[in-house]
Scaffold this motif. Sequence first.
Motif, PDB file in Angstrom:
ATOM      1  N   HIS A 100       0.846  -1.192   0.000  1.00  0.00           N
ATOM      2  CA  HIS A 100       0.000   0.000   0.000  1.00  0.00           C
ATOM      3  C   HIS A 100       0.887   1.251   0.000  1.00  0.00           C
ATOM      4  O   HIS A 100       1.772   1.378   0.836  1.00  0.00           O
ATOM      5  N   GLY A 101       0.624   2.158  -0.917  1.00  0.00           N
ATOM      6  CA  GLY A 101       1.319   3.436  -0.947  1.00  0.00           C
ATOM      7  C   GLY A 101       0.717   4.404   0.051  1.00  0.00           C
ATOM      8  O   GLY A 101      -0.311   4.129   0.677  1.00  0.00           O
ATOM      9  N   LEU A 106      -3.326   6.491   3.875  1.00  0.00           N
ATOM     10  CA  LEU A 106      -4.099   7.606   4.427  1.00  0.00           C
ATOM     11  C   LEU A 106      -5.597   7.373   4.273  1.00  0.00           C
ATOM     12  O   LEU A 106      -6.378   7.695   5.182  1.00  0.00           O
ATOM     13  N   ALA A 107      -6.016   6.804   3.149  1.00  0.00           N
ATOM     14  CA  ALA A 107      -7.438   6.482   2.964  1.00  0.00           C
ATOM     15  C   ALA A 107      -7.885   5.432   3.979  1.00  0.00           C
ATOM     16  O   ALA A 107      -8.982   5.541   4.551  1.00  0.00           O
ATOM     17  N   CYS A 108      -7.058   4.430   4.213  1.00  0.00           N
ATOM     18  CA  CYS A 108      -7.383   3.408   5.224  1.00  0.00           C
ATOM     19  C   CYS A 108      -7.452   4.024   6.615  1.00  0.00           C
ATOM     20  O   CYS A 108      -8.318   3.679   7.423  1.00  0.00           O
ATOM     21  N   GLN A 153      -1.397  12.403  12.576  1.00  0.00           N
ATOM     22  CA  GLN A 153      -2.092  13.691  12.555  1.00  0.00           C
ATOM     23  C   GLN A 153      -3.590  13.504  12.371  1.00  0.00           C
ATOM     24  O   GLN A 153      -4.393  14.217  12.986  1.00  0.00           O
ATOM     25  N   ARG A 154      -3.984  12.550  11.550  1.00  0.00           N
ATOM     26  CA  ARG A 154      -5.413  12.306  11.318  1.00  0.00           C
ATOM     27  C   ARG A 154      -6.095  11.821  12.605  1.00  0.00           C
ATOM     28  O   ARG A 154      -7.181  12.276  12.952  1.00  0.00           O
ATOM     29  N   TRP A 155      -5.454  10.875  13.289  1.00  0.00           N
ATOM     30  CA  TRP A 155      -6.041  10.365  14.531  1.00  0.00           C
ATOM     31  C   TRP A 155      -6.111  11.472  15.587  1.00  0.00           C
ATOM     32  O   TRP A 155      -7.132  11.637  16.261  1.00  0.00           O
TER      33      TRP A 155
END
Length: 180
Positions: A100-101, A106-108, A153-155
Amino acid sequence: MSGARITVLLGGARAGKTSFAERLAGVGGEPVTYLATSPRIDGDLDLEARIARHRADRPATWSTVEEEIDLAGAIRAIDRGVIVIDCITTWVGNLMHHGHGEADVLACADDAVEASLARDGATIVVTNEVGLGIVPPSELGRAYRDALGRVNQRWVSASERALLIVAGRALPLHEPDELA
């Protein structure tokens, strides 16, 4: 700890993140599911010993779900109580190991965050901060560091509370604009 709350515990290796996550999870008396992301690696006796120690440290009443890749699916399948995700660091490595790139990682991550926000129960997320040291010498190491930093950062952005755990102590993390 009911409600769709996310707590992120971020820090270095052996800083005390997991033990603190386990203490937090046990506070409210709700059912706890430990969502482990570590793969089993044939012949890695050290890893097997670590997994056994982690299991022995958890209360027998807790459920354990092992999921290396589909974190969002695993979160959605847990219908009640507190989830402890240990850890995002390993999960991102698993995704990258399986090809996975960064965009897919990031989508996951976004999907897993959304799954956590959609739950009624609390989610406690354990992850490492790997961007404080030297620049990794390999392209893969740099890609991993960058992807994990963006996932973290997303979390944290979605969290109600984020703590930096250092040497067994916790420092609250604030929005930079709050301190300006």
